[in-house]
Scaffold this active site. Structure first.
Site, PDB file in Angstrom:
ATOM      1  N   CYS A 120      30.587  36.691  41.899  1.00 46.96           N
ATOM      2  CA  CYS A 120      31.479  35.730  42.587  1.00 46.96           C
ATOM      3  C   CYS A 120      31.443  35.861  44.113  1.00 46.96           C
ATOM      4  CB  CYS A 120      32.911  35.896  42.097  1.00 46.96           C
ATOM      5  SG  CYS A 120      33.040  35.711  40.321  1.00 46.96           S
ATOM      6  N   HIS A 265      38.514  33.476  47.008  1.00 50.95           N
ATOM      7  CA  HIS A 265      37.836  33.163  45.746  1.00 50.95           C
ATOM      8  C   HIS A 265      38.877  32.631  44.764  1.00 50.95           C
ATOM      9  CE1 HIS A 265      35.568  33.444  42.142  1.00 50.95           C
ATOM     10  NE2 HIS A 265      36.061  34.604  41.733  1.00 50.95           N
ATOM     11  N   ASN A 295      37.443  29.091  37.651  1.00 52.03           N
ATOM     12  CA  ASN A 295      36.647  30.066  38.397  1.00 52.03           C
ATOM     13  C   ASN A 295      35.171  29.676  38.283  1.00 52.03           C
ATOM     14  OD1 ASN A 295      35.235  32.286  39.325  1.00 52.03           O
ATOM     15  ND2 ASN A 295      36.474  33.802  38.220  1.00 52.03           N
TER      16      ASN A 295
END
Ligand code: UT7
Length: 338
Positions: A120, A265, A295
């Protein structure tokens, strides 16, 4: 420090922030019919209302759409690019890398094209790589993409991960000079990156790797998909993102109140809110779009950046702090000045 002096002389800029998500939307109500879950649990534990899922589209296809828009906004042609960097943990294939497939789709050749995997945190890792290349090559015009088809590595029977992730791509162009005045650019003021391999088992996709090869005729097992110790990852995500934000702010003599927009994030609204609380970031200085996309791993930060720009949440002169955390563990932060 010598490194800071060098980067002050060799500045680099991001332009053409763009994003793309596939058309198919998977809502919490849809998921209720597929796995043992419910809308109330998903919203209260994650803040996610829907996610976009790729159907018959690979990593390079999503990257293509985001990149085409980025090149158009930056007003440059694909044959003017000097490098392509694609951050992903879900490439089209092991070989060729997705950046090479993308290069063919956008119509250029003869320049370096590489994938990088920092889960990520991939986009911020890619920014650091791109600005290092800018320092080395004054004429660099680097296409930086982060594209993920996370759904290709999700066990559809695993409710704990299935509700969290979505697919998408974000792209921009990194260069040593800002482009023409009508192209919106921001200056990369600083980047910090970290990793800790001792915690790698908390978030993995092991199956099919050389340590866990797939054998001919073998059926796919759980290890082929994202496996995560959610609670542990949650704690480390908040802690690590807070500490790297404090470190980059201190290094640049900036206080958290001076940040106009904080773009973390987008993994879970509770992680974002816990981080914002610890950092004393006000709601109006915080960008959240996890409710719409879930996500999207490496694509999450550039999608949020482009989305924030499109929604008018970033104004010329604003100072923006990007921060991400992911498998590895990897984490990173960047200060960008509009
Ligand atoms: O992208 C970078 C890394 N990823 C992250 O940052 C994600 C970090 N982790 C998280 O966001 C959260 O830990 C989750 C959203 C994954 C889980 O939330 P949680 O509050 O930590 O829940 P939990 O895993 O502790 O599970 C609580 C309960 C369990 O039931 P019992 O054992 O208490 O009876 C789970 O089985 O919730 C159950 N559960 C679900 N229930 C309904 C887990 N997933 C679901 C679900 N629907 N989808």
């Amino acid at each position: 420090m010598l490194e800071d002096l060098y980067l002050m002389i060799n500045k680099s800029y991001l332009s053409g922030f763009s994003f793309y998500v596939p058309d198919t939307v998977l809502t919490n109500n849809d998921l209720e019919k597929m796995v043992d879950t419910n809308e109330e649990w998903i919203i209260s534990r994650t803040g996610i209302r829907q996610r976009h899922i790729a159907e018959n589209q690979a990593c390079s296809d999503l990257a293509f759409h985001a990149s085409t828009q980025a090149l158009e906004k930056a007003k440059i042609k694909s044959d003017q690019l000097t490098h392509i960097i694609n951050a992903t943990f879900t490439p089209d294939a092991y070989v060729p890398n997705a950046a090479c497939v993308l290069m063919e789709k956008i119509g250029t050749k003869g320049i370096p094209a590489m994938d990088i995997n920092a889960a990520c945190t991939g986009f911020i890792y890619g920014m650091e790589l791109a600005r290092s290349l800018c320092a080395l090559h004054p004429e660099a015009k680097i296409l930086l993409v982060a594209s993920e088809v996370v759904s290709s590595r999700i066990n559809i029977q695993d409710r704990s991960t299935r509700v969290l992730f979505g697919d998408g791509a974000g792209a921009c162009v990194v260069s040593r000079q800002p482009f023409s005045p009508e192209v919106q650019s921001c200056y990369i003021q600083d980047i910090m990156l970290k990793a800790d391999g001792s915690l790698s088992d908390l978030l993995t996709v092991k199956g099919g790797g050389s340590a866990h090869p797939m054998l001919l005729g073998q059926t796919v097992t759980d290890s082929f998909f994202v496996q995560m110790e959610g609670r542990e990852v949650f704690k480390h995500a908040v802690r690590s993102m807070q500490s790297i934000c404090l470190e980059i702010l201190e290094k640049n003599n900036i206080s958290a109140e001076q940040i106009d927009l904080f773009i973390p994030h987008q993994a879970n609204i509770r992680i974002i809110e816990a981080l914002a609380k610890k950092m004393e970031i006000k709601q109006e200085n915080l960008f959240i779009n996890v409710q719409d996309y879930g996500n999207t791993s490496a694509a999450s930060v550039p999608i949020a950046l482009a989305d924030a720009w499109e929604k008018g949440r970033i104004k010329p002169g604003n100072l923006v702090l990007l921060v991400a955390f992911g498998g590895g563990f990897t984490w990173g932060a960047s200060l960008i000045q509009f």
